[in-house]
Design an enzyme around this catalytic site. Sequence first.
Site, PDB file in Angstrom:
ATOM      1  N   HIS A  22       0.829  -1.210   0.000  1.00 19.56           N
ATOM      2  CA  HIS A  22       0.000   0.000   0.000  1.00 19.56           C
ATOM      3  C   HIS A  22       0.856   1.249   0.000  1.00 19.56           C
ATOM      4  CE1 HIS A  22      -4.039   1.733   0.607  1.00 19.56           C
ATOM      5  NE2 HIS A  22      -3.385   2.726   1.187  1.00 19.56           N
ATOM      6  N   ASP A  24       0.228   5.509  -1.094  1.00 18.23           N
ATOM      7  CA  ASP A  24      -0.771   6.498  -1.497  1.00 18.23           C
ATOM      8  C   ASP A  24      -0.208   7.615  -2.362  1.00 18.23           C
ATOM      9  OD1 ASP A  24      -3.533   6.002  -0.486  1.00 18.23           O
ATOM     10  OD2 ASP A  24      -2.494   5.790   1.427  1.00 18.23           O
ATOM     11  N   GLU A 127      -8.952   1.399  -2.673  1.00 21.59           N
ATOM     12  CA  GLU A 127      -9.122   1.458  -1.217  1.00 21.59           C
ATOM     13  C   GLU A 127     -10.497   1.998  -0.859  1.00 21.59           C
ATOM     14  OE1 GLU A 127      -6.530   2.790   2.687  1.00 21.59           O
ATOM     15  OE2 GLU A 127      -6.340   3.961   0.856  1.00 21.59           O
ATOM     16  N   HIS A 154     -13.247   1.914   3.631  1.00 22.02           N
ATOM     17  CA  HIS A 154     -12.178   2.772   4.157  1.00 22.02           C
ATOM     18  C   HIS A 154     -12.586   3.106   5.589  1.00 22.02           C
ATOM     19  CE1 HIS A 154      -9.503   6.465   4.348  1.00 22.02           C
ATOM     20  NE2 HIS A 154      -8.686   5.463   4.148  1.00 22.02           N
ATOM     21  N   HIS A 216      -2.413  -3.213   4.638  1.00 26.49           N
ATOM     22  CA  HIS A 216      -1.651  -2.342   5.547  1.00 26.49           C
ATOM     23  C   HIS A 216      -2.330  -2.338   6.916  1.00 26.49           C
ATOM     24  CE1 HIS A 216      -4.707   0.187   3.733  1.00 26.49           C
ATOM     25  NE2 HIS A 216      -4.389   1.264   4.419  1.00 26.49           N
ATOM     26  N   ASP A 324       2.154   2.090   3.823  1.00 27.68           N
ATOM     27  CA  ASP A 324       1.216   3.217   3.802  1.00 27.68           C
ATOM     28  C   ASP A 324       1.934   4.553   3.648  1.00 27.68           C
ATOM     29  OD1 ASP A 324      -1.278   4.370   3.695  1.00 27.68           O
ATOM     30  OD2 ASP A 324      -1.657   4.302   5.841  1.00 27.68           O
TER      31      ASP A 324
END
Length: 397
Positions: A22, A24, A127, A154, A216, A324
Site C-alpha cells: 500500500h 498512497d 481502497e 475505508h 496495511h 502506507d
Amino acid sequence: MTPELLDRARAVLRTTPVVDGHNDLPWAMRAQAGYDLDAVDLTADQSHRLHTDLGRLRAGGVGAQFWSVYVPAELSGDGAVSATLEQVDFVKRMTARHPEHLRLALTADEVEAARAEGRIASLMGAEGGHSINSSLATLRALYELGVRYLTLTHNSNVPWADSATDEPVHGGLSAFGEEVVREMNRLGMLVDLSHVSAGTMRHALRVSEAPVLFSHSSARAVCDHPRNVPDDVLAGLPANGGVAMVTFVPKFVLPAAIEWTLAADANMAARGFHPLETTPEAMAVQRAYEAAHPRPVATAATVADHLDHMREVAGVDHVGIGGDYDGTAFTPSGLEDVSGYPALVAELLRRGWSEADLAKLTWHNALRALRGAETVARRLRAERRPSTATREQLDGA
C-alpha cells in the site's frame, strides 16, 4: 543498526525485494500537483514533499508496489467512481512515463518478469468499497483496468460492509457484500481486509474461496487499535492462504501514539484540514503541533514487534509489508520514507529471522497469495457467469 546488518539486509532485498501492499502516492500527486507529472519529477529527490520517488524506491529495495487508487469516503456515488478512474489513469501514466523504472503488472508472473528485468512491478489496489458504488459491473470494470485488490471499506461503512472505524450496521457483510466477495474471487481480485471491522474480517474469511489480503494492518494484540488484526483472525490465515502486511503508521503500531494522534487530528480539523492531508500547508500545521506537543515516536523495532507477533500467531508464510507511505503524516524513526525498508529487515536479522523467512516476508508470500487468487479465479470462471445481482435485490434496500 550496525553497518554489517544493513549490508546483509540490502543483500536480502537484492534477491527478494519488497512487495509493498500500500502506497498512497497517487492521491498525494492529486492533492499536491493535480496529477501533473511535469510539476513533480519522480526521478528527482522529492523528500521535501513526498515519501516516495523512484530513486528512494530503488534505495529501499522495493521490487513491486501496490499503488493505492484511493478516494476518500467523503466522495460517493458516481463521484467516487470517477475519482477512482482518475487515480487509475495516473498510475498508468506514471508507469508509461518511466518504463526504465516501472512496469505495469496484472499477474504474479508479470511481477516476476518485472523483477527479472530490473524494474519495479506496479500493481493497483482500490481502497474502499465506495469506489464501486454498489455495482458489480463497476467492480468488473476496475478489474479490467488492472485493479488487483479492493479494500472493502475505508474509514466509513459502505452500504454492504462495516468499517473498523464506524458504528457497525451489518454485523460484517450484508448479503450483497457476500456477493461482492464471491465476484472478486471469480475475477481474481484480492479481497483486502484492512480498514474493515473485525466482524467483516471474520465474515469475509468464511465467504472467500481465495486468499485474502491485509494490505496495511498491524497486530491488535500489540497495539489495541480497531484498524489492526485480532489474533483469532491472524490464526485463521493459514487455512485461507492469506497474508497480513504490517503497516508503519505510528498510531497503528505504538499504543502511546493513539491518544496523541486523536488530539493532532482534532487540531487539523479545527484549522480546516483533513487529518490525512499531507500537502505542505497541512504538514506545516502538523509540524507546529508536534513542536508544541512532542509526539511519541515509533521505530523499526516497534514495527518488528508486530511482525514477531504476527509470525508467531499466523506463521511466517502469512506475513508481509504494507508501509502506507504518502498516506500518513508521520512515519517511524528510521522508516521515514520508502528508502527505509533495509532498516526493518536489518532489525529482523538482529532478532534472528533467517534469510529464508525474510524472503517470504518481503516477496514470496504476497506473490503466493496473488497467484492463489488467480488459480481460484480460473476454476470459478469455468463454473459460473458474472453476477448481475444488485444490492436492492439481495439486501432489500
